[in-house]
Design a protein around this motif. Structure first.
Motif, PDB file in Angstrom:
ATOM      1  N   PHE A  33       0.812  -1.218   0.000  1.00 53.44           N
ATOM      2  CA  PHE A  33       0.000   0.000   0.000  1.00 53.44           C
ATOM      3  C   PHE A  33       0.843   1.264   0.000  1.00 53.44           C
ATOM      4  O   PHE A  33       0.377   2.327  -0.380  1.00 53.44           O
ATOM      5  N   TRP A  34       2.125   1.182   0.397  1.00 58.52           N
ATOM      6  CA  TRP A  34       2.954   2.378   0.420  1.00 58.52           C
ATOM      7  C   TRP A  34       3.721   2.570  -0.904  1.00 58.52           C
ATOM      8  O   TRP A  34       4.477   3.525  -1.052  1.00 58.52           O
ATOM      9  N   GLY A  35       3.495   1.677  -1.869  1.00 55.14           N
ATOM     10  CA  GLY A  35       4.045   1.887  -3.197  1.00 55.14           C
ATOM     11  C   GLY A  35       5.319   1.133  -3.526  1.00 55.14           C
ATOM     12  O   GLY A  35       5.888   1.323  -4.598  1.00 55.14           O
ATOM     13  N   ASP A  36       5.787   0.279  -2.604  1.00 49.03           N
ATOM     14  CA  ASP A  36       6.978  -0.512  -2.879  1.00 49.03           C
ATOM     15  C   ASP A  36       6.605  -1.958  -3.185  1.00 49.03           C
ATOM     16  O   ASP A  36       5.579  -2.458  -2.726  1.00 49.03           O
ATOM     17  N   TYR A  37       7.454  -2.608  -3.918  1.00 47.57           N
ATOM     18  CA  TYR A  37       7.436  -4.050  -4.103  1.00 47.57           C
ATOM     19  C   TYR A  37       8.371  -4.551  -3.019  1.00 47.57           C
ATOM     20  O   TYR A  37       9.551  -4.187  -2.988  1.00 47.57           O
ATOM     21  N   ARG A  72      19.306 -18.697   5.843  1.00 47.80           N
ATOM     22  CA  ARG A  72      19.640 -19.959   6.516  1.00 47.80           C
ATOM     23  C   ARG A  72      20.620 -19.777   7.665  1.00 47.80           C
ATOM     24  O   ARG A  72      20.837 -20.700   8.438  1.00 47.80           O
ATOM     25  N   PHE A  73      21.191 -18.575   7.802  1.00 50.69           N
ATOM     26  CA  PHE A  73      22.098 -18.285   8.911  1.00 50.69           C
ATOM     27  C   PHE A  73      21.428 -17.502  10.029  1.00 50.69           C
ATOM     28  O   PHE A  73      22.080 -17.083  10.976  1.00 50.69           O
ATOM     29  N   GLY A  74      20.102 -17.250   9.889  1.00 54.47           N
ATOM     30  CA  GLY A  74      19.349 -16.553  10.920  1.00 54.47           C
ATOM     31  C   GLY A  74      19.355 -15.043  10.807  1.00 54.47           C
ATOM     32  O   GLY A  74      18.912 -14.351  11.719  1.00 54.47           O
ATOM     33  N   ILE A  75      19.838 -14.503   9.681  1.00 58.31           N
ATOM     34  CA  ILE A  75      19.869 -13.050   9.473  1.00 58.31           C
ATOM     35  C   ILE A  75      18.571 -12.623   8.797  1.00 58.31           C
ATOM     36  O   ILE A  75      18.141 -13.225   7.810  1.00 58.31           O
ATOM     37  N   ASN A  76      17.948 -11.571   9.324  1.00 64.28           N
ATOM     38  CA  ASN A  76      16.698 -11.032   8.777  1.00 64.28           C
ATOM     39  C   ASN A  76      17.010 -10.032   7.663  1.00 64.28           C
ATOM     40  O   ASN A  76      17.884  -9.181   7.817  1.00 64.28           O
ATOM     41  N   TRP A  77      16.260 -10.134   6.568  1.00 63.94           N
ATOM     42  CA  TRP A  77      16.418  -9.260   5.409  1.00 63.94           C
ATOM     43  C   TRP A  77      15.073  -8.671   5.005  1.00 63.94           C
ATOM     44  O   TRP A  77      14.047  -9.340   5.110  1.00 63.94           O
ATOM     45  N   MET A  78      15.092  -7.431   4.535  1.00 62.59           N
ATOM     46  CA  MET A  78      13.946  -6.760   3.923  1.00 62.59           C
ATOM     47  C   MET A  78      14.406  -6.310   2.546  1.00 62.59           C
ATOM     48  O   MET A  78      15.446  -5.666   2.423  1.00 62.59           O
ATOM     49  N   ILE A  79      13.637  -6.653   1.524  1.00 63.73           N
ATOM     50  CA  ILE A  79      14.028  -6.302   0.169  1.00 63.73           C
ATOM     51  C   ILE A  79      12.927  -5.447  -0.441  1.00 63.73           C
ATOM     52  O   ILE A  79      11.745  -5.774  -0.329  1.00 63.73           O
ATOM     53  N   SER A  80      13.348  -4.348  -1.082  1.00 61.67           N
ATOM     54  CA  SER A  80      12.370  -3.379  -1.546  1.00 61.67           C
ATOM     55  C   SER A  80      12.774  -2.767  -2.878  1.00 61.67           C
ATOM     56  O   SER A  80      13.937  -2.518  -3.128  1.00 61.67           O
ATOM     57  N   PRO A 111       6.796   6.521  -7.514  1.00 62.75           N
ATOM     58  CA  PRO A 111       7.729   7.598  -7.178  1.00 62.75           C
ATOM     59  C   PRO A 111       7.514   8.098  -5.763  1.00 62.75           C
ATOM     60  O   PRO A 111       6.389   8.107  -5.269  1.00 62.75           O
ATOM     61  N   ALA A 112       8.604   8.467  -5.100  1.00 60.56           N
ATOM     62  CA  ALA A 112       8.526   8.990  -3.730  1.00 60.56           C
ATOM     63  C   ALA A 112       7.684  10.260  -3.718  1.00 60.56           C
ATOM     64  O   ALA A 112       7.756  11.078  -4.627  1.00 60.56           O
ATOM     65  N   GLN A 113       6.863  10.402  -2.677  1.00 64.04           N
ATOM     66  CA  GLN A 113       5.995  11.567  -2.545  1.00 64.04           C
ATOM     67  C   GLN A 113       6.527  12.482  -1.466  1.00 64.04           C
ATOM     68  O   GLN A 113       7.037  12.027  -0.452  1.00 64.04           O
ATOM     69  N   GLU A 114       6.416  13.746  -1.687  1.00 58.55           N
ATOM     70  CA  GLU A 114       6.817  14.743  -0.689  1.00 58.55           C
ATOM     71  C   GLU A 114       5.794  14.758   0.438  1.00 58.55           C
ATOM     72  O   GLU A 114       4.613  14.618   0.205  1.00 58.55           O
ATOM     73  N   GLU A 115       6.280  14.916   1.660  1.00 57.86           N
ATOM     74  CA  GLU A 115       5.375  14.998   2.813  1.00 57.86           C
ATOM     75  C   GLU A 115       5.094  16.423   3.167  1.00 57.86           C
ATOM     76  O   GLU A 115       5.829  17.296   2.926  1.00 57.86           O
TER      77      GLU A 115
END
Length: 146
Positions: A118-122, A129-137, A142-146
């Motif tokens: 919902f925020w516009g990213d895939y 397998r080594f227990g490390i957490n990953w987030m892929i984006s 396009p980024a929106q101005e706040e």
């Protein structure tokens, strides 16, 4: 271009921690989103006690680094200090995001499959397998101005 950043997870005190980090590193938050900003999802209900907690916050540090974080919002179990972080990868293409996700998740655990958000990213999450957490984006919108 692909970038790596640190993503910290907290159990209700993310806003306090990031106000501290801002006092150390300076600058302004690029984004502050609360769980109350999320569209309702019966699969992942957010209790009233979590609605004002941080869903996502980002603090640019220097020219090429961003410190990011969130509270658990009551999901994901208790936070274990010392392992309450993920490595966040931001890619320049959907294909590259899929390739990294497939390779890193091999013999690991997918916690959130790659999907449009919902925020516009895939976006997707996994523990390798080594227990490390990953987030892929990959930023589809396009980024929106706040």
């Amino acid at each position: 271009m692909t970038s790596l950043n640190t993503y910290l997870t907290f159990e209700g005190n993310c806003e306090n921690a990031f106000n501290f980090y801002r006092s150390v590193f300076g600058g302004e938050f690029a984004h502050v989103g609360r769980f109350s900003d999320m569209p309702a999802d019966p699969t992942y209900p957010i209790g009233d006690e979590f609605r004002n907690q941080i869903m996502h916050i980002s603090l640019p540090i220097g020219e090429h680094s961003i410190l990011m974080g969130s509270d658990t919002g009551g999901h994901g179990g208790p936070v274990t200090v010392g392992t309450n972080f993920s490595i966040s990868i931001n890619t320049d293409s959907k294909d590259r995001a899929d390739a990294y996700f497939a390779k890193l998740s091999a013999d690991g655990k997918v916690t959130m499959p790659m999907a449009s958000t919902f925020w516009g990213d895939y976006f997707g999450m996994l523990t390798d397998r080594f227990g490390i957490n990953w987030m892929i984006s990959f930023a589809e919108a396009p980024a929106q101005e706040e």
